[in-house]
Design a protein around this motif. Structure first.
Motif, PDB file in Angstrom:
ATOM      1  N   PHE A 104    -106.212  75.945 -37.290  1.00 23.98           N
ATOM      2  CA  PHE A 104    -105.417  76.274 -38.472  1.00 23.98           C
ATOM      3  C   PHE A 104    -104.229  77.153 -38.086  1.00 23.98           C
ATOM      4  O   PHE A 104    -103.115  76.951 -38.554  1.00 23.98           O
ATOM      5  N   THR A 105    -104.485  78.115 -37.210  1.00 22.20           N
ATOM      6  CA  THR A 105    -103.404  78.993 -36.746  1.00 22.20           C
ATOM      7  C   THR A 105    -102.352  78.190 -35.988  1.00 22.20           C
ATOM      8  O   THR A 105    -101.145  78.425 -36.140  1.00 22.20           O
ATOM      9  N   THR A 106    -102.791  77.238 -35.188  1.00 16.11           N
ATOM     10  CA  THR A 106    -101.853  76.380 -34.449  1.00 16.11           C
ATOM     11  C   THR A 106    -100.982  75.589 -35.419  1.00 16.11           C
ATOM     12  O   THR A 106     -99.755  75.504 -35.247  1.00 16.11           O
ATOM     13  N   LEU A 107    -101.601  75.004 -36.446  1.00 19.80           N
ATOM     14  CA  LEU A 107    -100.824  74.249 -37.438  1.00 19.80           C
ATOM     15  C   LEU A 107     -99.853  75.153 -38.180  1.00 19.80           C
ATOM     16  O   LEU A 107     -98.709  74.767 -38.450  1.00 19.80           O
ATOM     17  N   ALA A 108    -100.307  76.353 -38.533  1.00 27.30           N
ATOM     18  CA  ALA A 108     -99.419  77.292 -39.222  1.00 27.30           C
ATOM     19  C   ALA A 108     -98.249  77.676 -38.323  1.00 27.30           C
ATOM     20  O   ALA A 108     -97.099  77.772 -38.773  1.00 27.30           O
ATOM     21  N   GLY A 109     -98.519  77.873 -37.038  1.00 28.71           N
ATOM     22  CA  GLY A 109     -97.456  78.196 -36.079  1.00 28.71           C
ATOM     23  C   GLY A 109     -96.463  77.060 -35.939  1.00 28.71           C
ATOM     24  O   GLY A 109     -95.243  77.285 -35.904  1.00 28.71           O
ATOM     25  N   ILE A 110     -96.978  75.830 -35.890  1.00 27.52           N
ATOM     26  CA  ILE A 110     -96.085  74.667 -35.797  1.00 27.52           C
ATOM     27  C   ILE A 110     -95.212  74.582 -37.041  1.00 27.52           C
ATOM     28  O   ILE A 110     -93.997  74.332 -36.962  1.00 27.52           O
ATOM     29  N   ALA A 111     -95.823  74.806 -38.217  1.00 28.93           N
ATOM     30  CA  ALA A 111     -95.053  74.747 -39.465  1.00 28.93           C
ATOM     31  C   ALA A 111     -93.973  75.828 -39.477  1.00 28.93           C
ATOM     32  O   ALA A 111     -92.825  75.568 -39.884  1.00 28.93           O
ATOM     33  N   MET A 112     -94.317  77.033 -39.064  1.00 30.50           N
ATOM     34  CA  MET A 112     -93.342  78.124 -39.053  1.00 30.50           C
ATOM     35  C   MET A 112     -92.213  77.849 -38.068  1.00 30.50           C
ATOM     36  O   MET A 112     -91.048  78.128 -38.356  1.00 30.50           O
ATOM     37  N   LEU A 113     -92.548  77.309 -36.899  1.00 32.81           N
ATOM     38  CA  LEU A 113     -91.521  76.980 -35.907  1.00 32.81           C
ATOM     39  C   LEU A 113     -90.564  75.933 -36.442  1.00 32.81           C
ATOM     40  O   LEU A 113     -89.349  76.036 -36.267  1.00 32.81           O
ATOM     41  N   SER A 114     -91.117  74.916 -37.094  1.00 31.81           N
ATOM     42  CA  SER A 114     -90.245  73.832 -37.569  1.00 31.81           C
ATOM     43  C   SER A 114     -89.392  74.284 -38.749  1.00 31.81           C
ATOM     44  O   SER A 114     -88.299  73.768 -38.948  1.00 31.81           O
ATOM     45  N   LEU A 115     -89.868  75.265 -39.524  1.00 28.90           N
ATOM     46  CA  LEU A 115     -89.092  75.737 -40.671  1.00 28.90           C
ATOM     47  C   LEU A 115     -88.053  76.780 -40.287  1.00 28.90           C
ATOM     48  O   LEU A 115     -86.982  76.858 -40.895  1.00 28.90           O
ATOM     49  N   THR A 116     -88.364  77.602 -39.304  1.00 27.04           N
ATOM     50  CA  THR A 116     -87.467  78.719 -38.986  1.00 27.04           C
ATOM     51  C   THR A 116     -86.530  78.451 -37.820  1.00 27.04           C
ATOM     52  O   THR A 116     -85.581  79.190 -37.620  1.00 27.04           O
ATOM     53  N   THR A 117     -86.767  77.430 -37.065  1.00 25.25           N
ATOM     54  CA  THR A 117     -85.890  77.136 -35.928  1.00 25.25           C
ATOM     55  C   THR A 117     -85.423  75.693 -36.020  1.00 25.25           C
ATOM     56  O   THR A 117     -85.901  74.913 -36.840  1.00 25.25           O
ATOM     57  N   GLU A 118     -84.513  75.378 -35.185  1.00 24.45           N
ATOM     58  CA  GLU A 118     -84.042  74.001 -35.136  1.00 24.45           C
ATOM     59  C   GLU A 118     -84.835  73.207 -34.104  1.00 24.45           C
ATOM     60  O   GLU A 118     -84.455  72.107 -33.738  1.00 24.45           O
ATOM     61  N   LEU A 119     -85.955  73.787 -33.687  1.00 20.99           N
ATOM     62  CA  LEU A 119     -86.810  73.141 -32.699  1.00 20.99           C
ATOM     63  C   LEU A 119     -87.526  71.962 -33.355  1.00 20.99           C
ATOM     64  O   LEU A 119     -88.050  72.073 -34.451  1.00 20.99           O
ATOM     65  N   THR A 120     -87.510  70.839 -32.714  1.00 19.27           N
ATOM     66  CA  THR A 120     -88.173  69.649 -33.248  1.00 19.27           C
ATOM     67  C   THR A 120     -89.551  69.537 -32.601  1.00 19.27           C
ATOM     68  O   THR A 120     -89.682  69.515 -31.381  1.00 19.27           O
ATOM     69  N   ILE A 121     -90.566  69.461 -33.447  1.00 18.37           N
ATOM     70  CA  ILE A 121     -91.944  69.346 -32.967  1.00 18.37           C
ATOM     71  C   ILE A 121     -92.304  67.873 -32.957  1.00 18.37           C
ATOM     72  O   ILE A 121     -92.183  67.200 -33.989  1.00 18.37           O
ATOM     73  N   PRO A 122     -92.750  67.356 -31.837  1.00 15.80           N
ATOM     74  CA  PRO A 122     -93.126  65.938 -31.797  1.00 15.80           C
ATOM     75  C   PRO A 122     -94.284  65.662 -32.764  1.00 15.80           C
ATOM     76  O   PRO A 122     -95.202  66.455 -32.934  1.00 15.80           O
ATOM     77  N   VAL A 123     -94.214  64.514 -33.415  1.00 15.77           N
ATOM     78  CA  VAL A 123     -95.231  64.109 -34.383  1.00 15.77           C
ATOM     79  C   VAL A 123     -96.607  64.022 -33.710  1.00 15.77           C
ATOM     80  O   VAL A 123     -97.631  64.351 -34.319  1.00 15.77           O
ATOM     81  N   ALA A 124     -96.654  63.639 -32.461  1.00 16.18           N
ATOM     82  CA  ALA A 124     -97.927  63.523 -31.737  1.00 16.18           C
ATOM     83  C   ALA A 124     -98.629  64.874 -31.655  1.00 16.18           C
ATOM     84  O   ALA A 124     -99.857  64.966 -31.803  1.00 16.18           O
ATOM     85  N   CYS A 125     -97.884  65.951 -31.456  1.00 13.29           N
ATOM     86  CA  CYS A 125     -98.478  67.291 -31.395  1.00 13.29           C
ATOM     87  C   CYS A 125     -99.084  67.681 -32.742  1.00 13.29           C
ATOM     88  O   CYS A 125    -100.169  68.252 -32.807  1.00 13.29           O
ATOM     89  N   ILE A 126     -98.369  67.346 -33.809  1.00 17.44           N
ATOM     90  CA  ILE A 126     -98.873  67.664 -35.154  1.00 17.44           C
ATOM     91  C   ILE A 126    -100.146  66.858 -35.426  1.00 17.44           C
ATOM     92  O   ILE A 126    -101.129  67.385 -35.955  1.00 17.44           O
ATOM     93  N   ARG A 127    -100.122  65.594 -35.057  1.00 15.98           N
ATOM     94  CA  ARG A 127    -101.306  64.750 -35.273  1.00 15.98           C
ATOM     95  C   ARG A 127    -102.512  65.264 -34.494  1.00 15.98           C
ATOM     96  O   ARG A 127    -103.637  65.263 -35.003  1.00 15.98           O
TER      97      ARG A 127
END
Length: 156
Positions: A104-127
């Motif tokens: 859950f913390t990892t998902l929250a971190g991914i969400a925060m990174l994608s919202l606050t930075t212009e960093l693109t998170i690969p869909v495979a990592c989210i899945r």
């Protein structure tokens, strides 16, 4: 007793029938003593004059652990086995709870990174993170269910 037949007229070869035959002998002897003593019921004939002196609460008299389990090797070993299983399930459940939190913390971190930075998170990592969260959550719920079932067996 039917007609002139008694328990002696029946053949019961199984070892489990020993107690049945012993009970039948007891009832026959108690009935004979009742008639000889001129009492109304078998309970009157076999009860000591002072009574049974059993002022124990019902919960103590019917306590299965004290009356049987602690003295029966098979039952005591089975209870011990269930207690050890419960302990193992508690450890597994604790680990899975931590894994759910980490996912859950990892998902929250991914969400925060994608919202606050212009960093693109690969869909495979989210899945992968969502799959890990779902898997650990399901396993944690399964372990919890198994633990409750084991506790039910222990408290029988």
């Amino acid at each position: 007793q039917r007609g002139d037949l008694t328990y002696k007229d029946y053949h019961t070869p199984a070892a489990a029938d020993i107690m049945v035959n012993a009970f039948r002998r007891y009832v026959a002897a108690a009935a004979r003593a009742t008639r000889e003593m001129g009492k109304d019921t078998i309970a009157d004939a076999v009860m000591p004059p002072t009574g049974y002196l059993d002022n124990l609460p019902r919960s103590e008299m019917l306590d299965r652990y004290e009356s049987h389990t602690k003295n029966c090797k098979l039952c005591f070993d089975a209870l011990d086995k269930e207690k050890k299983k419960k302990e193992r399930l508690e450890i597994v459940q604790t680990g899975l709870t931590g894994a759910v939190g980490a996912c859950f913390t990892t998902l929250a971190g991914i969400a925060m990174l994608s919202l606050t930075t212009e960093l693109t998170i690969p869909v495979a990592c989210i899945r992968v993170a969502v799959g890990a969260l779902a898997t650990t959550l399901g396993a944690s719920l399964g372990a919890s269910r198994m633990k409750r079932k084991t506790e039910g067996k222990i408290h029988q």
